[in-house]
Design a protein around this motif. Structure first.
Motif, PDB file in Angstrom:
ATOM      1  N   HIS A  30       6.548  -2.908   6.092  1.00 42.42           N
ATOM      2  CA  HIS A  30       7.688  -3.294   5.257  1.00 42.42           C
ATOM      3  C   HIS A  30       8.130  -2.076   4.450  1.00 42.42           C
ATOM      4  O   HIS A  30       7.487  -1.731   3.451  1.00 42.42           O
ATOM      5  CB  HIS A  30       7.295  -4.442   4.321  1.00 42.42           C
ATOM      6  N   PRO A  31       9.231  -1.426   4.841  1.00 39.48           N
ATOM      7  CA  PRO A  31       9.635  -0.197   4.148  1.00 39.48           C
ATOM      8  C   PRO A  31      10.042  -0.415   2.692  1.00 39.48           C
ATOM      9  O   PRO A  31      10.037   0.527   1.909  1.00 39.48           O
ATOM     10  CB  PRO A  31      10.813   0.318   4.975  1.00 39.48           C
ATOM     11  N   GLU A  32      10.361  -1.646   2.309  1.00 42.96           N
ATOM     12  CA  GLU A  32      10.731  -1.891   0.918  1.00 42.96           C
ATOM     13  C   GLU A  32       9.555  -1.727  -0.034  1.00 42.96           C
ATOM     14  O   GLU A  32       9.739  -1.639  -1.251  1.00 42.96           O
ATOM     15  CB  GLU A  32      11.372  -3.273   0.760  1.00 42.96           C
ATOM     16  N   MET A  33       8.341  -1.678   0.497  1.00 43.18           N
ATOM     17  CA  MET A  33       7.152  -1.490  -0.334  1.00 43.18           C
ATOM     18  C   MET A  33       6.854  -0.014  -0.599  1.00 43.18           C
ATOM     19  O   MET A  33       5.932   0.304  -1.336  1.00 43.18           O
ATOM     20  CB  MET A  33       5.930  -2.130   0.327  1.00 43.18           C
ATOM     21  N   THR A  35       8.413   4.120  -1.369  1.00 45.13           N
ATOM     22  CA  THR A  35       9.545   4.888  -1.886  1.00 45.13           C
ATOM     23  C   THR A  35      10.184   5.651  -0.732  1.00 45.13           C
ATOM     24  O   THR A  35       9.610   5.763   0.358  1.00 45.13           O
ATOM     25  CB  THR A  35       9.090   5.890  -2.964  1.00 45.13           C
ATOM     26  N   PHE A  36      11.368   6.201  -0.980  1.00 44.67           N
ATOM     27  CA  PHE A  36      12.057   6.958   0.068  1.00 44.67           C
ATOM     28  C   PHE A  36      11.222   8.148   0.527  1.00 44.67           C
ATOM     29  O   PHE A  36      11.131   8.429   1.720  1.00 44.67           O
ATOM     30  CB  PHE A  36      13.428   7.424  -0.447  1.00 44.67           C
ATOM     31  N   VAL A  39       8.435   6.987   2.830  1.00 44.71           N
ATOM     32  CA  VAL A  39       8.943   6.605   4.155  1.00 44.71           C
ATOM     33  C   VAL A  39       9.285   7.847   4.973  1.00 44.71           C
ATOM     34  O   VAL A  39       9.029   7.893   6.184  1.00 44.71           O
ATOM     35  CB  VAL A  39      10.161   5.664   4.015  1.00 44.71           C
TER      36      VAL A  39
END
Length: 94
Positions: A30-33, A35-36, A39
């Motif tokens: 889940h990339p929303e967990m 930070t940029f 990722v």
């Protein structure tokens, strides 16, 4: 004879691998967990691992599956970034 054995092997793999494409379809992490920055580290790590692993396997003449390698590289890098995030932040726990 070889085609018959290969066909049975493919058929056995198709019938017993019920969950692999579901993992690819729903996502591995889940990339929303993250930070940029995390990722971006994750995707760069996957890209480098993919280039090295696929080049090595192809140089040795071994069969490769790009889909399976990408899924497990994403899974491994997401776990590594999550562990690094937990270790570096004292407020987070397993």
């Amino acid at each position: 004879m070889i085609l018959i054995v290969a066909a049975f092997g493919i058929l056995a793999g198709v019938l017993t691998s019920s969950g692999m494409m579901e993992v690819a379809r729903n996502g591995v992490f889940h990339p929303e967990m993250f930070t940029f920055k995390e990722v971006m580290f994750l995707f760069v790590g996957v890209m480098l691992a993919d280039v090295i692993l696929l080049n090595t396997f192809n140089a040795l003449g071994l069969p490769t599956s790009t889909t399976v390698s990408l899924i497990f590289e994403l899974l491994g890098s997401a776990v590594a970034v999550a562990i690094f995030k937990i270790v570096s932040d004292a407020t987070l726990t397993m």
